[in-house]
Scaffold this motif. Structure first.
Motif, mmCIF file in Angstrom:
data_model
loop_
_atom_site.group_PDB
_atom_site.id
_atom_site.type_symbol
_atom_site.label_atom_id
_atom_site.label_comp_id
_atom_site.label_asym_id
_atom_site.label_seq_id
_atom_site.Cartn_x
_atom_site.Cartn_y
_atom_site.Cartn_z
ATOM 1 N N THR A 358 0.850 -1.190 0.000
ATOM 2 C CA THR A 358 0.000 0.000 0.000
ATOM 3 C C THR A 358 0.887 1.242 0.000
ATOM 4 O OG1 THR A 358 -1.461 -1.245 1.460
ATOM 5 C CG2 THR A 358 -1.971 1.079 1.159
ATOM 6 N N MET A 359 0.575 2.182 -0.859
ATOM 7 C CA MET A 359 1.337 3.434 -0.924
ATOM 8 C C MET A 359 0.817 4.369 0.153
ATOM 9 S SD MET A 359 3.593 4.853 -3.149
ATOM 10 C CE MET A 359 4.245 6.510 -3.355
ATOM 11 N N HIS A 360 1.683 4.878 1.016
ATOM 12 C CA HIS A 360 1.252 5.884 1.995
ATOM 13 C C HIS A 360 1.300 7.281 1.374
ATOM 14 C CE1 HIS A 360 0.069 4.181 5.710
ATOM 15 N NE2 HIS A 360 1.127 3.425 5.813
ATOM 16 N N HIS A 361 2.481 7.757 1.071
ATOM 17 C CA HIS A 361 2.587 9.036 0.404
ATOM 18 C C HIS A 361 3.971 9.182 -0.188
ATOM 19 C CE1 HIS A 361 4.088 10.102 4.490
ATOM 20 N NE2 HIS A 361 4.933 10.858 3.820
ATOM 21 N N GLY A 362 4.155 10.219 -0.949
ATOM 22 C CA GLY A 362 5.447 10.414 -1.586
ATOM 23 C C GLY A 362 5.681 11.880 -1.888
ATOM 24 N N GLY A 363 6.860 12.151 -2.397
ATOM 25 C CA GLY A 363 7.191 13.528 -2.758
ATOM 26 C C GLY A 363 8.458 13.524 -3.582
ATOM 27 N N THR A 364 8.635 14.608 -4.328
ATOM 28 C CA THR A 364 9.770 14.702 -5.233
ATOM 29 C C THR A 364 10.918 15.437 -4.548
ATOM 30 O OG1 THR A 364 8.126 14.853 -6.972
ATOM 31 C CG2 THR A 364 10.372 15.405 -7.584
ATOM 32 N N GLY A 365 12.138 15.092 -4.916
ATOM 33 C CA GLY A 365 13.302 15.790 -4.377
ATOM 34 C C GLY A 365 13.387 17.211 -4.918
ATOM 35 N N TYR A 366 14.316 18.004 -4.395
ATOM 36 C CA TYR A 366 14.381 19.419 -4.755
ATOM 37 C C TYR A 366 15.819 19.903 -4.685
ATOM 38 C CZ TYR A 366 13.334 24.444 -4.503
ATOM 39 O OH TYR A 366 13.268 25.792 -4.737
ATOM 40 N N ILE A 399 10.797 17.546 2.153
ATOM 41 C CA ILE A 399 9.597 18.365 2.343
ATOM 42 C C ILE A 399 8.899 18.308 0.990
ATOM 43 C CG2 ILE A 399 8.691 20.561 3.189
ATOM 44 C CD1 ILE A 399 11.427 21.229 4.316
ATOM 45 N N PRO A 400 8.127 17.237 0.775
ATOM 46 C CA PRO A 400 7.599 16.958 -0.565
ATOM 47 C C PRO A 400 6.894 18.156 -1.193
ATOM 48 C CG PRO A 400 7.124 15.118 0.895
ATOM 49 C CD PRO A 400 7.714 16.201 1.746
ATOM 50 N N ILE A 401 6.265 18.983 -0.345
ATOM 51 C CA ILE A 401 5.478 20.079 -0.890
ATOM 52 C C ILE A 401 6.354 21.126 -1.595
ATOM 53 C CG2 ILE A 401 5.492 21.479 1.221
ATOM 54 C CD1 ILE A 401 2.394 20.879 -0.972
ATOM 55 N N ILE A 402 7.637 21.172 -1.273
ATOM 56 C CA ILE A 402 8.526 22.187 -1.873
ATOM 57 C C ILE A 402 8.608 22.012 -3.397
ATOM 58 C CG2 ILE A 402 10.894 23.091 -1.935
ATOM 59 C CD1 ILE A 402 9.410 23.767 0.657
#
Lengths: 457, 457
Positions: A358-366, A399-402
């Motif tokens: 199951t995927m919880h969450h993710g984010g892209t690098g910066y 900080i995935p949102i960045i």
């Protein structure tokens, strides 16, 4: 400069007391029982920025926890800084290891002890107080917007969606964030890179019920043994992650950049001593700083199955579960990595078990450029307030949102963090030195000044 | 025979109600909070056997939970049967999976549902009621002693020590135990083998505190990844345990004996279907029955570490822990196996962690001869009451105290069990068919008769 120092000195007790009010709210975003606390934390922020001088501040609903949005537009022609922060915090277990109660902040040994003291109530609240300082002393040089969310620790899913319909509202020239750290108390730094994240949960199911390990042991696949073996295969002896295709999109860092990184102060012996470990461990061919700064990882963050109580129980459990997260580097796509992980992980399973991923969450690098007005302003502000040129460095955190901000809004962020390694964020006994809190409040107005000046040119 | 059947039919409701009284006591030996319940369970037994006709019954202190000892000596010249059982039970977690409350016994679908319904309150209590039957009907053919302990599920440590000073007291010609199962409801069997046990707990410690997996991930050994990898190395692709020397003392079973075992009824498809598994798994070269009956194992019974709550937490925990048990076969020494395990397991650890191995408890395997008066009496009693010749078979379970009895007292045990595979002992929803409980009570007096007769010759 003297005006800033005086204002902070005169109001320091109140600045702390106001932060304490926020720290007392147990706004743990991953635990649904804390829903009402999320609202309370957002309201606390709204009231605080209104009192500090905002023209407008409101709680804006999302699909999940609300966003607190506020602004003070002094002149539409002037540049605008959008301050981002989050009012949610990490869970507090293992609770037994806390020396003080996580939601009853206290000051001891010059530090504020509480969950969120650094991440990110303490650091974000510096912006509320720096804003107050500029308003009350008549030195606010540009427009300000605040966007404080309640799901950063669980992937910022609701804010991401909310942004689609509020692009105009949050329009700005730069996003200012204090949710990272400095290399050390006497080594100021500005974070120019963050890792991405892909967080999954895996469940291995064997027999349809818990079995007696005597009567069945040796004859059926034991889900814990199986899960352990599968996890053990994710990283090879060289520290490489074995998922096929995992490194395909990794942005390799040039020798010149690696050489530059190597100049940042780092003492391996002190690092090992601080963690009480005999040796570090990681991917072959990279230094410790590189392993956290520019290379991806695969860490098990939690595992459980079978009997975990006192004494002994001879059971083969029906299932075993693990939470696994991969830190990603720029150019790695977390959706793709999640799919590669799932396919590979399932391929490792023997026939006697079923595997669920199951995927919880993710984010892209910066990675942030250093030739911008914003970076230069941050660099100068830090150098002036801390008396030392800051080191630009890549943090291992996420900080995935960045990167979402950049993708959706087209706005770069500046990561002006004052956290220290010893702050124990995400751990028991999180803390934040009072001096770092005050330093932040003093430094932020300098950033505003140099940023506004730079934008005029 | 008719007299036995009539007495059981006339008293069946009371026999159940009396067992329920015992089942209502939450005597979980591995949880120290249940200490007072251990005493209550021992007292319940004392009162029950006194009422059933014992001359003497008392609670005898040990270093841990007490032993309930009772006797009825009708003639010192007659043979003596020593009944062994235990009043302690396994823990009840995962509690959510129980359909009824574990310590509130109910009858449903012809079965008694409760923790201990089979193991071993239900099975041991058959002996109290069979004893009553013989006393009240004037058919007790020999002397009887009862020895009911409270630590079987945690290794019988206190009883083992107590035996050293009570050898004379418990002197007997045979030890009679109902703590095993039959192959199936329509396949009567007498257990002639048990596996030994070596139960350890392992703890892997990395950094001295929980760390943020972003800031440290990739640079330090993660205790969960490490523990998983170490566990994954304990069994190879052929299902062999990799601990050097592990198989050195294993008593290989002859082809003739294996051929005889293969004649016991066993249906692999039904076995897989009952467990809802696509495939069985075990040591190459052995059948499922052999894998549990004559081969040793290495199963993880519990594992935990890091964040196990709702949602996601990005942490590298300071430590990870597992409970691991090895079932042993005759001739394997659990002390030696424990040492081999510890040495090997520690050798698997990378430099970045510390490993602690703690021994929980252990026991030696057991094989019973079939040419004895006791075995023949058991065989005949079962054949007569169930209308079918029983199959002698080796169970995968362990009752460590059985080999201790042989070593310390020089007395062989007869394993006259009535449990069924579906009883879910050690699992949620433990149960025991009412009919098996009554069958046991009916069969035991026949064993007494044939044993006493056999001993006269």
């Amino acid at each position: 400069m003297e005006q800033i120092k005086k204002y902070v000195a005169d109001n320091q007790a109140r600045f702390l007391e106001e932060l304490f009010g926020l720290l007392r709210i147990p706004s743990i975003s991953s635990e649904s029982a804390h829903k009402p606390d999320m609202i309370r934390a957002a309201e606390y922020w709204r009231d605080a920025v209104l009192k500090a001088g905002a023209d407008r501040a409101e709680i804006m609903p999302t699909d999940g926890n609300p966003v607190m949005y506020a602004e003070k537009i002094i002149d539409p022609k002037l540049p605008t800084i959008l301050v981002y922060g989050h009012y949610d915090v990490m869970p507090v277990d293992p609770i037994d290891e806390w020396r003080t109660k996580p939601f009853e902040p206290v000051i001891k040994d010059g530090k504020i002890w509480a969950r969120g003291a650094d991440d990110d109530k303490g650091q974000a609240f510096m912006h509320a107080k720096a804003f107050e300082l500029m308003v009350k002393t008549g030195t606010l040089p540009c427009n300000v917007k605040f966007m404080v969310e309640g799901e950063e620790e669980i992937g910022s899913g609701s804010l991401t969606k909310w942004l689609d319909t509020h692009k105009e509202l949050v329009k700005a020239d730069v996003i200012l964030v204090s949710d990272t750290g400095m290399l050390a108390e006497d080594v100021p730094s500005v974070t120019i890179g963050l890792r991405g994240l892909c967080y999954v949960e895996v469940e291995v199911t064997g027999p349809n019920r818990d079995l007696h390990s005597g009567l069945y042991g040796g004859a059926v696949a034991n889900p814990i043994n199986v899960l352990a073996k599968m996890i053990g295969q994710l990283i090879d002896e060289q520290g490489h992650i074995t998922i096929p295709g995992f490194y395909d999109d990794v942005q390799e860092v040039s020798k010149a950049d690696r050489d530059a990184m190597a100049k940042a102060p780092f003492n391996l012996d002190e690092y090992k001593k601080a963690l009480d470990i005999a040796e570090v461990q990681g991917e072959a061919g990279y230094t410790t700083m590189e392993r956290t700064g520019i290379r991806p990882t695969c860490d098990v963050n939690g595992i459980w199955g079978g009997y975990t109580g006192e004494g002994a129980k001879t059971v083969i459990p029906s299932k075993a579960t693990a939470k696994i997260s991969m830190r990603l580097v720029p150019n790695q796509d977390y959706h793709k990595i999640g799919q590669l992980f799932e396919k590979y992980f399932k391929s490792l399973a023997p026939k006697g078990v079923k595997v669920k991923v199951t995927m919880h969450h993710g984010g892209t690098g910066y990675v942030a450029p250093t030739d911008t007005v914003a970076y230069k302003a941050a660099h100068r502000a830090v150098a002036e307030m801390l008396g030392k040129e800051p080191v630009p460095f890549r943090s291992g955190g996420s900080i995935p949102i960045i990167s979402t901000f950049e993708e959706k809004l087209g706005i770069k962020s500046i990561l002006l963090g004052f956290g220290l390694e010893s702050d124990a964020i995400h751990s028991p006994n999180e803390n934040y030195p009072v001096e770092q809190y005050l330093r932040g409040i003093r430094t932020i107005p300098l950033f505003y000044r140099y940023f506004a000046e730079g934008m005029k040119k």
